[in-house]
Scaffold this motif. Structure first.
Motif, short mmCIF file in Angstrom:
data_model
loop_
_atom_site.label_atom_id
_atom_site.label_comp_id
_atom_site.label_asym_id
_atom_site.label_seq_id
_atom_site.Cartn_x
_atom_site.Cartn_y
_atom_site.Cartn_z
N ILE A 1 0.79 -1.26 -0.05
CA ILE A 1 0.02 -0.05 0.03
C ILE A 1 0.89 1.22 0.09
CG2 ILE A 1 -1.66 1.15 1.26
CD1 ILE A 1 -3.06 -1.26 2.19
N LEU A 2 1.94 1.37 0.82
CA LEU A 2 2.75 2.56 0.91
C LEU A 2 3.35 2.72 -0.67
CD1 LEU A 2 4.02 4.57 2.51
CD2 LEU A 2 5.75 2.92 3.31
N VAL A 3 3.82 1.73 -1.05
CA VAL A 3 4.48 1.84 -2.35
C VAL A 3 3.38 2.40 -3.37
CG1 VAL A 3 5.55 0.70 -4.37
CG2 VAL A 3 6.09 0.18 -2.24
N LEU A 4 2.14 2.10 -3.26
CA LEU A 4 1.12 2.41 -4.25
C LEU A 4 0.76 3.76 -3.98
CD1 LEU A 4 -0.64 0.98 -6.47
CD2 LEU A 4 -2.36 0.34 -4.69
N ILE A 5 0.75 4.33 -2.67
CA ILE A 5 0.59 5.69 -2.48
C ILE A 5 1.38 6.50 -3.06
CG2 ILE A 5 0.50 7.42 -0.48
CD1 ILE A 5 -0.62 4.94 1.33
N LEU A 6 2.95 6.27 -2.95
CA LEU A 6 3.87 7.00 -3.53
C LEU A 6 3.90 7.00 -4.83
CD1 LEU A 6 6.95 5.67 -0.94
CD2 LEU A 6 5.65 8.06 -0.98
N TRP A 7 3.41 5.86 -5.36
CA TRP A 7 3.47 5.96 -6.69
C TRP A 7 2.25 6.51 -7.57
CZ3 TRP A 7 0.11 4.03 -11.12
CH2 TRP A 7 0.87 3.99 -12.21
N VAL A 8 1.24 6.58 -6.94
CA VAL A 8 -0.10 7.41 -7.24
C VAL A 8 0.58 8.77 -7.04
CG1 VAL A 8 -2.41 8.03 -6.82
CG2 VAL A 8 -1.61 5.54 -6.84
N TYR A 9 1.07 9.29 -6.07
CA TYR A 9 0.92 10.77 -5.49
C TYR A 9 2.18 11.29 -6.45
CZ TYR A 9 1.20 15.07 -3.06
OH TYR A 9 1.27 16.40 -2.97
N TYR A 10 3.09 10.56 -6.45
CA TYR A 10 4.57 11.16 -7.10
C TYR A 10 4.66 10.61 -8.75
CZ TYR A 10 5.77 12.67 -2.57
OH TYR A 10 5.81 12.95 -1.28
N GLY A 11 4.19 9.47 -8.83
CA GLY A 11 4.57 8.98 -10.19
C GLY A 11 3.37 9.35 -11.12
N LEU A 12 2.12 8.91 -10.76
CA LEU A 12 0.92 8.99 -11.69
C LEU A 12 0.98 10.59 -12.51
CD1 LEU A 12 -1.23 7.18 -12.71
CD2 LEU A 12 -2.75 8.12 -10.87
N PRO A 13 1.16 11.75 -11.44
CA PRO A 13 0.99 13.04 -12.14
C PRO A 13 2.10 13.07 -13.50
CG PRO A 13 1.02 13.25 -9.92
CD PRO A 13 1.43 12.00 -10.15
N GLN A 14 3.18 12.42 -13.22
CA GLN A 14 4.43 12.51 -14.34
C GLN A 14 3.72 11.81 -15.92
OE1 GLN A 14 8.36 10.90 -13.48
NE2 GLN A 14 8.60 12.64 -11.88
N LEU A 15 3.08 10.70 -15.37
CA LEU A 15 2.71 9.91 -16.31
C LEU A 15 1.33 10.55 -16.99
CD1 LEU A 15 3.18 6.88 -17.21
CD2 LEU A 15 1.04 6.23 -16.07
N THR A 16 0.42 11.38 -16.34
CA THR A 16 -0.63 11.70 -16.88
C THR A 16 -0.75 13.07 -16.99
OG1 THR A 16 -1.63 11.66 -14.98
CG2 THR A 16 -2.10 9.79 -16.11
#
Lengths: 250, 246
Positions: B92-107
Motif C-alpha cells: 500500500i505504501l508503495v502504491l501511495i507513493l506511486w500514485v502521488y509522485y508517479g502518476l502525475p508525471q505519467l498523466t
C-alpha cells in the motif's frame, strides 16, 4: 382449457446431452401435446432430470432439436426468453429465495421480468397462494414454513409467471412423508385445470391417478412410453418390469 | 467487557504521570493540553472521510472485478486473475507513493493529497474486495440461479435481487474486516502530507518532543474508531439476520 391441439407443444427429436464424456441423454425423442400430463420415471442417473432441464434450457443439449410451442431452443437470447416465459419449473429442493418473504418470492418475477405493477403482482400472488391453500403465510420467510408449504409456495411462484407448461423435477423427493400428499394434491388440481405438465417423480399412485402418458427412462434412453393402464399392468421391457417391481414393492 | 479494562489502563497510565510520563501535553485541564488534544483530534475528519470514500470505491470496484471472475468466458476470468494478482502484490505504501509522485508525471494531472490517498487505498483494497465478493457469490447455491432463470429474471436482476443480497449477508464479517484494515492503513497516507490522525500526531511530536504521550493518544484514537466500526458491523449483521429468521 381442453387439449385439442394436434400439434405437439413440445417436440424433442434425437436429443443428446453429454456431461464430459458421460452421455446423459442418448438420442431421445418425445412429443408432448397441449394439456398432456406426462410422468417420467426411472432409476437414478437415468437422465430424467436432464431431460426436463433441457426443455427450459437449464441444460444445453448437444445434438438433436427441441421445439417448444414453435420456438426452437438455441443460444439466442430471444429463444431463451421465449422459452422461459412459456415454461415454469418446480425443483426438488424448492429453491425459494430465502431472503425474501413468500409474497416477494412470488412477485419478483412478474414485477421484474414482465413489468407487472406491484399491486397487480401482489393480487396475482395472493390468488395463486389461495390456490395452493397458504394465503396466510404470505408475509413469512421461507424458513418459517414446513417443507410441504415451501414446495407449494414454489409451485405458486412458478404459476405467477402464467406458464403454458409446468415441469416438476422430483417435487416430493425432499419432503417428509406426511407432507407429500399436500403437494401432490396441488399438482393433481393443476393437472385437472388442463395445464400441460411433465413430472419426474417416483410417486406411482399419483402417476396412476393423474398421468395420461408414462415415460420410463434408463441409461439416458426412453425405454418405454405408454398410457398408465398399460404401463402398470403390462410393461413391455424387462428393465421397466424390474424397476416397477422394485418401487411398487414396499 | 473490554472497555472498562481499557479505561482502567488509561487511568493507571495517567496516575503514573511523574518521571517518564508527561501527560501535561495532552491534559485537557490545561490550555496548551487542550489545544494539543484538539489538534490531535482534528485529524479524525480526514481519517474517517478518506477511509469511507476509499472503501466505498473499493467495494464497487471489487464487485465489478469479481463478476468477470465468475464468468464462463476464459478472457473475462483471466482479466479478474490478472487484476487481483497484480494489485494485490503492490504494498500500500508503495502504491501511495506511486500514485502521488508517479502518476502525475505519467498523466500530467495534478492529484490532491486526498485523492491520491483515496485512489491508492481503494485500488489496493479492491483486489481483496474482489476475492471476498467472488467467494461470497460462489457460496450461493446453484439452485438460486436456476430458480431465478425459471422466473425469467435477467442476469443483472438475478444478481441484484437474488444473489447479491444473500452473498453480502455472508461476507459482511469480511467486509467489516476490510473497513477496519482501511482505517488503519489510512495512516500511511500521512507520508504524503495528508492531515489525518497520524500526520497530526507526527507534527505535534516534532513541536512537543513527547512521542510517548502523543502516540499513546493516537493509539487510543484508532482503537476508539475501530471499536465503533466493529459495533456498527455487528449491529448490521444482527439486523440482516433477523430479516431472514425473525
Amino acid at each position: 382449457m381442453i387439449s385439442t391441439s394436434a400439434q405437439p407443444v413440445i417436440r424433442m427429436e434425437g436429443v443428446s446431452k453429454f456431461f464430459g464424456s458421460f452421455q446423459a441423454l442418448k438420442d431421445v425423442s418425445l412429443n408432448v401435446n397441449s394439456g398432456d400430463r406426462v410422468v417420467v420415471c426411472g432409476p437414478s442417473g437415468s437422465g430424467k432430470s436432464t431431460l426436463i432441464r433441457c426443455i427450459n434450457r437449464l441444460e444445453k443439449h448437444e445434438s438433436g432439436s427441441i421445439i417448444v410451442d414453435g420456438v426452437t431452443l438455441s443460444d439466442s437470447r430471444e429463444s431463451l426468453n421465449a422459452i422461459r416465459a412459456k415454461v415454469g419449473m418446480v425443483f426438488q429442493q424448492f429453491n425459494l429465495f430465502p431472503h425474501l418473504t413468500v409474497l416477494e418470492n412470488l412477485t419478483l418475477g412478474p414485477v421484474r421480468a414482465r413489468n407487472t405493477g406491484k399491486t397487480e403482482a401482489a393480487e396475482l400472488a395472493m390468488r395463486y397462494l389461495e390456490r395452493v391453500r397458504i394465503p396466510e403465510q404470505a408475509e413469512k420467510y421461507p424458513r418459517q414454513l414446513s417443507g410441504g408449504q415451501q414446495q407449494r409456495v414454489a409451485i405458486a411462484r412458478s404459476l405467477c409467471m402464467e406458464p403454458q407448461i409446468m415441469l416438476f423435477d422430483e417435487p416430493t423427493s425432499a419432503l417428509d412423508p406426511e407432507m407429500i400428499n399436500e403437494v401432490l394434491e396441488v399438482m393433481a388440481e393443476l393437472a385437472a385445470s388442463g395445464m400441460t405438465m411433465i413430472c419426474v417423480t417416483h410417486e406411482m399412485g399419483f402417476a396412476r391417478r393423474v398421468a395420461d402418458k408414462m415415460v420410463f427412462m434408463d441409461h439416458g434412453e426412453i425405454v418405454e412410453m405408454s398410457p398408465p393402464e398399460k404401463f402398470f399392468s403390462t410393461p413391455e421391457s424387462q428393465r421397466c418390469q424390474d424397476f416397477l417391481q422394485k418401487i411398487l414393492h414396499h | 467487557m473490554k472497555r472498562p479494562l481499557i479505561l482502567l489502563g488509561f487511568a493507571s497510565l495517567l496516575s503514573g504521570c511523574s518521571a517518564q510520563w508527561g501527560w501535561y501535553v495532552v491534559n485537557p485541564a490545561s490550555p496548551t493540553g487542550m489545544t494539543n488534544l484538539q489538534f490531535l483530534l482534528s485529524g479524525l475528519y480526514y481519517t474517517v472521510l478518506l477511509s469511507l470514500t476509499a472503501i466505498s470505491i473499493s467495494v464497487v470496484t471489487g464487485l465489478l472485478v469479481a463478476l468477470p471472475g465468475l464468468s464462463d468466458n476464459r478472457y473475462l476470468r483471466s482479466f479478474n486473475r490478472v487484476y487481483v494478482e497484480l494489485v494485490r502484490a503492490v504494498p500500500i505504501l508503495v502504491l501511495i507513493l506511486w500514485v502521488y509522485y508517479g502518476l502525475p508525471q505519467l498523466t500530467s494531472l495534478t492529484i490532491s493529497v486526498f485523492w491520491a490517498g483515496v485512489i491508492a487505498l481503494a485500488l489496493s483494497d479492491s483486489a481483496f474486495q474482489a476475492e471476498i465478493f467472488r467467494a461470497g457469490i460462489q457460496s450461493i447455491n446453484k439452485g438460486q440461479y436456476e430458480a431465478a432463470h425459471s422466473v425469467s429474471l435477467s442476469y443483472p436482476d438475478t444478481m441484484r435481487f437474488v444473489i447479491l443480497p444473500q452473498a453480502i449477508r455472508r461476507i459482511l464479517p469480511a467486509l467489516g474486516n476490510q473497513l477496519v484494515y482501511m482505517l488503519k492503513m489510512s495512516s500511511l497516507v500521512s507520508v504524503i502530507g495528508m492531515q489525518e490522525l497520524t500526520r497530526k500526531a507526527n507534527e505535534l511530536v516534532v513541536t512537543e518532543y513527547r512521542p510517548l504521550e502523543v502516540y499513546t493518544v493516537l493509539v487510543l484514537e484508532y482503537l476508539a474508531l475501530i471499536l465503533i466500526v466493529s459495533a456498527a458491523v455487528r449491529w448490521l449483521e444482527r439486523r440482516m439476520q433477523t430479516d431472514e429468521r425473525n
